[in-house]
Design a protein around this motif. Structure first.
Motif, PDB file in Angstrom:
ATOM      1  N   SER A 240      15.759   3.898   4.736  1.00 18.87           N
ATOM      2  CA  SER A 240      14.706   4.549   5.512  1.00 18.87           C
ATOM      3  C   SER A 240      13.392   3.803   5.320  1.00 18.87           C
ATOM      4  O   SER A 240      13.190   3.098   4.331  1.00 18.87           O
ATOM      5  CB  SER A 240      14.547   6.003   5.073  1.00 18.87           C
ATOM      6  OG  SER A 240      13.976   6.071   3.777  1.00 18.87           O
ATOM      7  N   GLU A 241      12.480   3.990   6.267  1.00 20.04           N
ATOM      8  CA  GLU A 241      11.187   3.307   6.219  1.00 20.04           C
ATOM      9  C   GLU A 241      10.357   3.755   5.013  1.00 20.04           C
ATOM     10  O   GLU A 241       9.470   3.041   4.560  1.00 20.04           O
ATOM     11  CB  GLU A 241      10.417   3.585   7.512  1.00 20.04           C
ATOM     12  CG  GLU A 241      11.041   2.984   8.761  1.00 20.04           C
ATOM     13  CD  GLU A 241      10.900   1.476   8.825  1.00 20.04           C
ATOM     14  OE1 GLU A 241       9.996   0.942   8.144  1.00 20.04           O
ATOM     15  OE2 GLU A 241      11.693   0.834   9.526  1.00 20.04           O
ATOM     16  N   SER A 242      10.647   4.927   4.490  1.00 24.00           N
ATOM     17  CA  SER A 242       9.826   5.471   3.405  1.00 24.00           C
ATOM     18  C   SER A 242      10.253   4.978   2.029  1.00 24.00           C
ATOM     19  O   SER A 242       9.562   5.223   1.040  1.00 24.00           O
ATOM     20  CB  SER A 242       9.880   6.998   3.437  1.00 24.00           C
ATOM     21  OG  SER A 242      11.214   7.450   3.229  1.00 24.00           O
ATOM     22  N   GLU A 243      11.378   4.277   1.937  1.00 18.95           N
ATOM     23  CA  GLU A 243      11.877   3.850   0.626  1.00 18.95           C
ATOM     24  C   GLU A 243      11.089   2.667   0.081  1.00 18.95           C
ATOM     25  O   GLU A 243      10.540   1.861   0.825  1.00 18.95           O
ATOM     26  CB  GLU A 243      13.352   3.471   0.729  1.00 18.95           C
ATOM     27  CG  GLU A 243      14.267   4.659   0.969  1.00 18.95           C
ATOM     28  CD  GLU A 243      15.735   4.297   0.823  1.00 18.95           C
ATOM     29  OE1 GLU A 243      16.137   3.966  -0.296  1.00 18.95           O
ATOM     30  OE2 GLU A 243      16.455   4.354   1.828  1.00 18.95           O
ATOM     31  N   ASP A 244      11.038   2.601  -1.247  1.00 23.83           N
ATOM     32  CA  ASP A 244      10.440   1.450  -1.921  1.00 23.83           C
ATOM     33  C   ASP A 244      11.476   0.334  -1.962  1.00 23.83           C
ATOM     34  O   ASP A 244      12.401   0.360  -2.772  1.00 23.83           O
ATOM     35  CB  ASP A 244      10.005   1.827  -3.334  1.00 23.83           C
ATOM     36  CG  ASP A 244       8.806   2.752  -3.344  1.00 23.83           C
ATOM     37  OD1 ASP A 244       7.852   2.468  -2.609  1.00 23.83           O
ATOM     38  OD2 ASP A 244       8.837   3.751  -4.086  1.00 23.83           O
TER      39      ASP A 244
END
Length: 298
Positions: A240-244
């Motif tokens: 996902s775009e929110s992952e580090d």
């Protein structure tokens, strides 16, 4: 084809100020352009070459960050593997007989020419076919060889066939990947190298079991450092775009800066060069990666 292994070359290659400038290389290129042997791509931009299957949810155990690695010069020892193959070609095609009298000088010039061609390719000013067909011809012309152009083609065929079968790795590669895998990291390769060549490299040097997949610029339809290279790779990996997400590579522009521009964490593998203060982290050897905070758990 079976993986090719030969004795590790220990010859130190010298520096030749005669070719410290790209002027001679560029002059040779202009000659080949005039002769119609080097062409410039007529169109630029991103092409949509691959439609990925709907990815499944990727679960990262214990908050471990997902890791993307560059391949050449980061894990796969491009310099030593390339020089081994160039030595084989130098002897197999008897280059001494066509005016290439010093192997070290030949290697230095080819590396400068190859680097120049790859930069032209990354900038969209040279296509894959031209890169492969021209680099040996440019190098032979620049060094003043009497070789016919057909020999340049044979040298490139030899280089493409045997170079990816070499198995030299950057020091610490296996121990690093083994420990990261043991800790629970999921890992991928993201490379600008050519599709068929990079897959041979990964298989022959035994690194395939460590990675979920490898994404090449040809497969993605766009090269690093373009943001879409990272976005498409993450989507294909099911992230996902929110992952580090962490990108580890030797190129400041293509790997680190490109990744950080899309919100990833960039680790610059930079054994000897100037430090880039904007990098999230810089390591001088691969083992130092194990000391980085690669988990959401503090």
């Amino acid at each position: 084809s079976s993986c090719h292994s030969i004795e590790k070359s220990r010859q130190r290659l010298g520096y030749y100020p005669r070719y410290s400038s790209l002027e001679a290389i560029q002059q040779a290129v202009q000659v080949l352009i005039t002769q119609g042997k080097v062409t410039v791509p007529t169109s630029k931009g991103i092409t949509e070459k691959t439609t990925f299957a709907q990815p499944t949810e990727t679960l990262m155990p214990m908050g471990m960050f997902p890791l993307f690695f560059d391949l050449d010069h980061t894990l796969w020892d491009f310099v030593s593997n390339s020089r081994k193959t160039l030595r084989e070609g130098y002897e197999a095609f008897a280059l001494q007989g066509v005016g290439v009298t010093d192997f070290s000088e030949w290697v230095h010039l080819f590396e400068r020419t190859n680097d120049w061609c790859w930069e032209e390719y990354r900038q969209g000013r040279m296509d894959k076919t031209t890169l492969r067909s021209a680099r040996f011809e440019i190098a032979l012309k620049t060094i003043g060889s009497t070789a016919p152009s057909e020999l340049a083609k044979e040298l490139d065929i030899h280089y493409i066939q045997y170079s990816p079968q070499q198995t030299g790795l950057i020091d610490g590669t296996l121990s690093l990947l083994e420990e990261l895998q043991r800790r629970g990291h999921q890992m991928w390769i993201l490379t600008n190298g050519f599709e068929e060549v990079q897959r041979i490299k990964l298989q022959c040097c035994g690194l395939s079991p460590f990675f979920e997949a490898m994404y090449t610029s040809e497969e993605l339809g766009v090269k690093k450092p373009h943001p879409d290279a990272f976005h498409k790779a993450a989507a294909a990996a099911g992230l996902s775009e929110s992952e580090d997400v962490v990108m580890i590579g030797d190129s400041w522009q293509s790997d680190v800066e490109g990744a950080q521009n899309v919100g990833w964490l960039g680790v610059h593998y930079n054994p000897e060069g100037e430090l880039e203060p904007a990098a999230w982290s810089t390591v001088r050897n691969l083992h130092e990666i194990l000391d980085l905070p690669l988990s959401s758990r503090v």
